[in-house]
Structures are given as C-alpha cells and as structure tokens.
Scaffold this active site. Structure first.
Site, PDB file in Angstrom:
ATOM      1  N   ARG A  56      32.941  55.260  30.641  1.00 11.19           N
ATOM      2  CA  ARG A  56      32.160  54.743  31.763  1.00 11.19           C
ATOM      3  C   ARG A  56      32.964  54.648  32.850  1.00 11.19           C
ATOM      4  O   ARG A  56      32.709  55.217  34.133  1.00 11.19           O
ATOM      5  CB  ARG A  56      31.924  53.134  31.771  1.00 11.19           C
ATOM      6  N   THR A  57      34.234  54.144  32.859  1.00 13.81           N
ATOM      7  CA  THR A  57      35.074  54.079  33.913  1.00 13.81           C
ATOM      8  C   THR A  57      35.674  55.161  34.626  1.00 13.81           C
ATOM      9  O   THR A  57      35.694  55.511  35.738  1.00 13.81           O
ATOM     10  CB  THR A  57      36.215  53.133  33.917  1.00 13.81           C
ATOM     11  N   LYS A  84      54.214  65.106  25.602  1.00 12.98           N
ATOM     12  CA  LYS A  84      55.849  65.629  25.619  1.00 12.98           C
ATOM     13  C   LYS A  84      56.676  64.505  26.007  1.00 12.98           C
ATOM     14  O   LYS A  84      57.930  64.967  25.752  1.00 12.98           O
ATOM     15  CB  LYS A  84      55.984  66.994  26.452  1.00 12.98           C
ATOM     16  N   ARG A 106      44.318  54.066  34.660  1.00 13.24           N
ATOM     17  CA  ARG A 106      44.141  53.342  33.380  1.00 13.24           C
ATOM     18  C   ARG A 106      45.233  53.576  32.445  1.00 13.24           C
ATOM     19  O   ARG A 106      45.613  54.551  32.079  1.00 13.24           O
ATOM     20  CB  ARG A 106      42.720  53.692  32.817  1.00 13.24           C
ATOM     21  N   HIS A 134      41.203  44.521  35.386  1.00 15.05           N
ATOM     22  CA  HIS A 134      40.388  45.637  35.588  1.00 15.05           C
ATOM     23  C   HIS A 134      39.612  45.107  37.069  1.00 15.05           C
ATOM     24  O   HIS A 134      38.277  44.960  36.694  1.00 15.05           O
ATOM     25  CB  HIS A 134      39.546  45.772  34.476  1.00 15.05           C
TER      26      HIS A 134
END
Ligand code: NCD
Length: 307
Positions: A56-57, A84, A106, A134
């Site tokens: 969703r986000t 890496k 995020r 959030h």
C-alpha cells in the site's frame, strides 16, 4: 511549512490541518477527472527508498508523486547495492548527487529518517521506521475520520491491539491528540506497557477491556498483530487473543450506530478483525487506501513548496 516529515510530532495543529485541507483539494481536483494529473511538481524528483516490504504505502507514494507530475525513482533495497552492504549514508550521498528533491524512506531501523535528513538537502518523508512512526498513515487516518465524522476535536478514538510494535499507533496518538481527539489504547497489558503509553502521551487513556470501550467510541481502529516483530509470546494463543481483543460482529453491534471501523492494513482476517467486520459498510479500510494518495499528494506538494 516544515521541510521534513519524520514524525507526527513535527506537525502542530495548524500544519496538520493545512495538510488535511490540501488533501481535500487534491481529492476534488483529481477525483472526478479522467486525467488524474496536476502539473504542480513538474521537473522535481521524488525518490522512494524502501528497505522494508510494503504494498500500500509504496504504491500510494508513487501514485501521489506521479499525479503531481514529479519524476519518480523507485529504489528497493533488494537488488540494489544495499544487499552488497552499502550503508544508508552512502546511499544518501548517491541520492544527493542525483538531485532528489524529496526522499520517501521506509526502513526497519527506528530513527533512520532522522539520520537521512542530516545527509540530504531534499525533504525527507518517513514512510515507516521500525516500530517508531508512520506519520502519513496517521494523516490519512485523520483525514478519513474527519471526512466521515465531520470533526476531530472531541472525537473518541479507540486504538486496539499491538500498540507496542505499532508505528501506526504511535503516530496516530501524536497527531490525534494534537488535533483534539480523545484516544484510548486498548489491548493486553503485555502489548500496552504503561510506561510506553505514558511516554507516548499524557493525554491518552489505557484500557485492557475492549467490551467496555466499544460502546463509547466513535472510531475503533484495529491494529495488525505484528508477529514478525515478536520475539517472545505476548498472549497465550491466537484464539485467546481474538476472543478478547478481536473485533467480531457481536462487538460491532455494540458500537454506536454512527461509529466506524478502521484498519491500516495488511489485515490478519479472523485474528484482530472478523472478515464480516472488515467488509461491512461501517469499515473504512478501502477508503483509507484511497485517501492515502490524496494525503501523500498534499504532503509532497506542501513540503516541496509546489506551485
Ligand atoms: C502498516 C505499516 O507497515 O506500518 N501498514 C501500512 O503502512 N499500511 C501497519 C502494519 O504493518 O501493520
């Protein structure tokens, strides 16, 4: 207007209200139109930097930036130099060199957006950092409540479930109390330690009895049980959790007639919320997703000072 949105605490009532009002304008400007694009951020670059899974986000931020005509670069940690071992700082310097006007991040580590903001010139938007915050989820939740109930001031909001691991709960408490709502946190004591609740806000109530809270709530917001963040067992069994803290049809019937049910998704259907409740007309779950795009448009537009 502030430059970064790292925490819901970055917003005072005036800024938060401006974002919600602007989101309303974004919705009416793009809603009925066949071409859902505005030229506001033409020539600006928005980078979506996702170190954690998201459906969703991530899609919502991408849609929001594109509807404002920004150039969008999607960066996911899988398949990049992060696998890496490249550090967040080196990734930040790369983004800086590319001239990112905004970086949406995020990250599994709480506080990552704060560090990032020290290394880039563009605006940083927190799209979820660990168990911390959030803020755009809280904004879209507040927007949804306001459009359904007509106000936030004095609104009685119950936030139910895994408060301990929920960045959604934390940001909602901060934003909703700023905007005058009365928040009650509900869940088992193991998932709402009193020191956590007190540190979050002095203005919230705590209850361990969902049945007592439901009849007096205008909004019941269910949280996902975040099993991936649980090292210990916080409740005896899924069945026991669901019996005491799940929103089923019997509890839905005890809610006031005007009251709504919210959930940020992804849902554990049958655990914290019964499928019949999730799909009922009282549920705003799909509306929340739609509102998320308008709210994120407003955030990007205001942070970048779009014209
Ligand atoms: C939430 C998240 O990722 O923090 N989901 C979302 O953004 N809609 C809540 C969750 O994962 O339970």
């Amino acid at each position: 207007m502030i430059r970064h949105l790292r925490s819901a605490a970055d917003l005072d009532a005036a800024d938060a209200t401006l974002i919600l009002d602007t989101a309303g304008e974004m919705a009416s400007l793009t809603g009925g139109r066949e071409v859902k694009k505005l030229p506001a951020l033409r020539g600006r670059t928005v980078v979506n930097l996702f170190y954690e899974d998201s459906t969703r986000t991530r899609i919502s931020f991408e849609a929001a930036a594109k509807r404002l005509s920004a150039d969008v670069i999607n960066f996911s940690a899988k398949g990049s130099s992060v696998s890496k071992g490249e550090s967040l700082k080196d990734t930040a310097l790369t983004l800086q060199a590319m001239g990112a006007d905004a970086v949406v991040i995020r990250h599994p580590a709480s506080g990552a957006p704060h560090r990032l903001a020290e290394w880039v010139d563009g605006s940083v938007v927190n799209a979820g950092d660990g168990t911390h915050e959030h803020p755009t989820q809280a904004l879209l939740d507040a927007y949804t409540m306001r459009s359904r109930m007509g106000r936030l001031d004095g609104l009685r909001v119950a936030i139910v479930g895994d408060v301990l691991h929920s960045r959604v709960a934390r940001s909602n408490v901060l934003l909703l109390t700023t905007l005058g709502a009365q928040v009650t946190l509900v869940g088992p004591p193991t998932l709402i330690p009193l020191d956590v609740a007190a540190a979050l806000s002095e203005k919230t109530q705590v209850s361990y009895d969902l049945d007592a809270v439901v009849p007096d709530s205008d909004v019941v917001m269910m949280l996902r049980v975040q099993s991936e963040r649980m090292q210990d067992s916080y409740f005896p069994s899924a069945r026991e959790y669901s019996r005491r803290y799940g929103l089923d049809v019997a509890r839905l019937r005890k809610m006031p007639e005007h009251a709504i049910v919210m959930h940020p998704g992804p849902m554990n259907r049958g655990m914290e919320i019964a499928p019949e409740v999730a799909d009922s007309p009282r549920s705003t779950i799909v509306e929340q997703v739609a509102n998320g795009v308008s709210v994120r448009m407003a955030v990007l537009y205001l942070l970048l000072g779009g014209k």
